[in-house]
Motif scaffolding. Structure first.
Motif, short mmCIF file in Angstrom:
data_model
loop_
_atom_site.label_atom_id
_atom_site.label_comp_id
_atom_site.label_asym_id
_atom_site.label_seq_id
_atom_site.Cartn_x
_atom_site.Cartn_y
_atom_site.Cartn_z
N TYR A 4 -29.04 -30.27 14.54
CA TYR A 4 -29.65 -29.22 13.72
C TYR A 4 -29.46 -27.88 14.40
N GLN A 5 -29.53 -26.82 13.61
CA GLN A 5 -29.41 -25.47 14.15
C GLN A 5 -30.78 -24.89 14.50
N SER A 6 -31.80 -25.22 13.70
CA SER A 6 -33.16 -24.80 14.02
C SER A 6 -34.16 -25.60 13.20
N ILE A 7 -35.37 -25.69 13.74
CA ILE A 7 -36.51 -26.28 13.02
C ILE A 7 -37.54 -25.18 12.94
N ARG A 8 -37.93 -24.85 11.73
CA ARG A 8 -38.76 -23.68 11.48
C ARG A 8 -39.95 -24.06 10.62
N ILE A 9 -41.11 -23.44 10.91
CA ILE A 9 -42.31 -23.62 10.08
C ILE A 9 -42.63 -22.29 9.41
N THR A 10 -42.85 -22.33 8.10
CA THR A 10 -43.21 -21.14 7.34
C THR A 10 -44.58 -21.38 6.73
N LYS B 198 -45.51 -16.08 7.42
CA LYS B 198 -45.49 -16.32 8.86
C LYS B 198 -44.44 -17.38 9.14
N VAL B 199 -43.43 -17.03 9.94
CA VAL B 199 -42.35 -17.95 10.28
C VAL B 199 -42.36 -18.18 11.78
N VAL B 200 -42.38 -19.45 12.18
CA VAL B 200 -42.41 -19.83 13.59
C VAL B 200 -41.26 -20.78 13.85
N ASP B 201 -40.42 -20.44 14.85
CA ASP B 201 -39.35 -21.36 15.26
C ASP B 201 -39.94 -22.40 16.18
N VAL B 202 -39.88 -23.66 15.76
CA VAL B 202 -40.42 -24.75 16.57
C VAL B 202 -39.41 -25.17 17.63
N ARG B 203 -38.16 -25.27 17.22
CA ARG B 203 -37.09 -25.62 18.15
C ARG B 203 -35.81 -24.92 17.72
N SER B 204 -35.01 -24.51 18.73
CA SER B 204 -33.69 -23.97 18.42
C SER B 204 -32.71 -25.13 18.35
N SER B 205 -31.43 -24.85 18.27
CA SER B 205 -30.44 -25.90 18.02
C SER B 205 -30.53 -27.05 19.01
N VAL C 51 -32.70 -26.54 9.48
CA VAL C 51 -31.41 -25.93 9.14
C VAL C 51 -30.34 -26.71 9.88
N ARG C 52 -29.41 -27.25 9.12
CA ARG C 52 -28.34 -28.05 9.71
C ARG C 52 -27.03 -27.32 9.57
N GLY C 53 -25.96 -27.93 9.98
CA GLY C 53 -24.63 -27.32 9.94
C GLY C 53 -24.18 -27.00 8.53
N PRO D 123 -29.57 -28.83 4.14
CA PRO D 123 -30.80 -28.56 4.90
C PRO D 123 -31.94 -29.45 4.39
N LEU D 124 -32.88 -29.75 5.26
CA LEU D 124 -34.01 -30.60 4.90
C LEU D 124 -35.28 -29.78 4.91
N ALA D 125 -36.23 -30.14 4.06
CA ALA D 125 -37.50 -29.42 4.01
C ALA D 125 -38.61 -30.37 3.61
#
Length: 184
Positions: A34-40, A74-81, A128-130, A135-137
């Motif tokens: 994955y490229q990122s895991i994000r919480i909105t 509010k957007v928080v990046d939980v993990r980067s790639s 967010v994937r390649g 992408p998954l949500a």
């Protein structure tokens, strides 16, 4: 691949100044990158006009876009790639809706689901994937209670009061007639 959001509170009730905590659970048959895991975090008011008695004007207003409660999502990046292994993976998170230290003019309204008005708060996890991967949500609603500081009066503490209702304690206008059995 499946995603599940599990909040720390089973009732999902939070106040704006409390941290929204939990974990995102991934269940995979094989590893995935994955490229990122994000919480909105998003809050909105939805206005609805039901059919039937609604006229032409009211039906036009029935198509109103949701009104955003929060000034900005509010957007928080939980993990980067990175890469998730096969099996079950749990990633903890913590998001503060309203920081008391910052001067924040946003007002959080209590969650409400009525006939014509809905006030709703959603938490959306995006993976967010390649370029070649979809992408998954996953989305989950949580409930916001009002802050006790904003109440006009402090809530009254509940007390237990014992009382008995008998024929002698009732003071009703028909009581004398009921006792005598007469009808006027």
């Amino acid at each position: 691949m499946s995603i599940e959001i599990k909040l720390s509170r089973s009732n999902r009730i939070y106040r704006p100044d409390e941290p929204l905590e939990g974990k995102v659970i991934f269940k995979l048959n094989s590893g995935a990158s994955y490229q990122s895991i994000r919480i909105t975090i998003d809050g909105a008011v939805n206005l609805q006009v039901r059919g039937g008695s609604a006229g032409v004007i009211e039906s036009v207003y029935g198509m109103i876009k949701p009104i955003q409660i929060m000034n900005s999502k509010k957007v928080v990046d939980v993990r980067s790639s990175g890469k998730l292994g096969s099996g079950t993976t749990e990633i903890p998170f913590s998001v503060i809706l309203k920081d008391r230290k910052e001067e924040n003019l946003e007002k959080f309204y209590e969650t409400y689901h009525g006939n014509n008005v809905n006030i709703q708060y959603l938490m959306i996890v995006d993976v967010v994937r390649g370029y070649l991967h979809k992408p998954l949500a996953e989305t989950m609603e949580f409930i916001v209670e009002s802050e006790k500081d904003n109440l006009l009066q402090k809530p009254v503490s509940p007390e237990m009061v014992f009382f008995y209702i008998t024929q002698d304690t009732q003071r009703h206008q028909l009581l004398p007639e009921l006792k005598s059995g007469s009808q006027s």
